[in-house]
Design a protein around this motif. Structure first.
Motif, short mmCIF file in Angstrom:
data_model
loop_
_atom_site.label_atom_id
_atom_site.label_comp_id
_atom_site.label_asym_id
_atom_site.label_seq_id
_atom_site.Cartn_x
_atom_site.Cartn_y
_atom_site.Cartn_z
N CYS A 186 -8.92 3.55 -2.00
CA CYS A 186 -9.86 2.52 -1.54
C CYS A 186 -10.85 3.12 -0.54
O CYS A 186 -12.06 2.88 -0.63
N CYS A 206 -2.67 5.94 -0.66
CA CYS A 206 -3.23 6.95 -1.57
C CYS A 206 -4.69 7.28 -1.24
O CYS A 206 -5.26 8.20 -1.80
N CYS A 234 0.83 -1.21 0.00
CA CYS A 234 0.00 0.00 0.00
C CYS A 234 0.86 1.27 0.00
O CYS A 234 1.87 1.33 0.71
#
Ligand code: SF4
Ligand code: SF4
Length: 189
Positions: A80, A77, A74
């Motif tokens: 999700c 950002c 990950c």
């Protein structure tokens, strides 16, 4: 407003014969249905005695994937969390300790009880860091147990990465296409 007497239509119940009073036709029809099903393949899956036959696109418990160096993939950002319709992803970003990305998730939490398993987070992730697995038997004795933190989500990856049902959908454990340097386009001949 009450209905006028002339507009009321009385429906008489059908007259029953002796057979009907004895429930014979209903009993025979029921037995015929039972007999028909005795010779058909059962559709009920005998869970938990038998493992359920899940479709290949089943969406179960999440995992956070690792890259080839074992680090969380990950890049924090928030794509999700932004895409999640249930607002059940909570991320705290921090400057990355690694030179190949700007940020990483200091904390990453998913409330598995609030999740509706729609898969939008997986769709939104530009680096294929979050995926839904085929793990379906998610249970816990408290609400807190069902709130998965980064370590737990990474442990789901460790548990499922070699399962044929949950192949890691990225190549060679890299950060995936979106984070890789652009490839040279072949010259037209
Ligand atoms: S599967 Fe859907 S509801 Fe669950 S965390 Fe992902 S985006 Fe949110
Ligand atoms: S979309 Fe992917 S990279 Fe971005 S915060 Fe979510 S899991 Fe991390």
């Amino acid at each position: 407003m009450p209905i006028a007497e002339k507009d009321v239509k009385w429906v008489e119940p059908p007259k029953l014969g002796l057979f009907d009073y004895l429930y014979v036709p209903a009993v025979v029809t029921g037995l015929m249905t039972t007999a028909r099903h005795m010779f058909q393949k059962p559709v009920t899956q005998q869970y938990p005695e038998q493992e359920p036959d899940l479709p290949p696109n089943y969406r179960g418990v999440h995992r956070l994937n690792r890259d080839e160096q074992g680090r969380v993939k990950c890049v924090a950002c928030y794509m999700c969390a932004t895409a999640c319709p249930a607002h059940c992803i909570d991320i705290v970003a921090a400057p990355s300790p690694w030179p190949d990305r700007e940020k990483y998730p200091e904390t990453f939490v998913i409330d598995e009880l609030r999740c509706i398993y729609c898969g939008m987070c997986e769709e939104a992730c530009p680096v294929d860091a979050i995926e839904l697995t085929s793990l379906y038997d998610l249970t816990g004795l408290s609400r807190e147990e069902m709130i998965f933190d980064k370590e737990k989500l990474l442990s789901v990856y460790d548990q499922t990465k070699n399962s044929p049902k949950d192949p890691v959908r990225t190549s060679a454990g890299r950060l995936s296409v979106a984070s890789e340097p652009p490839r040279e386009t072949p010259k037209a001949s």
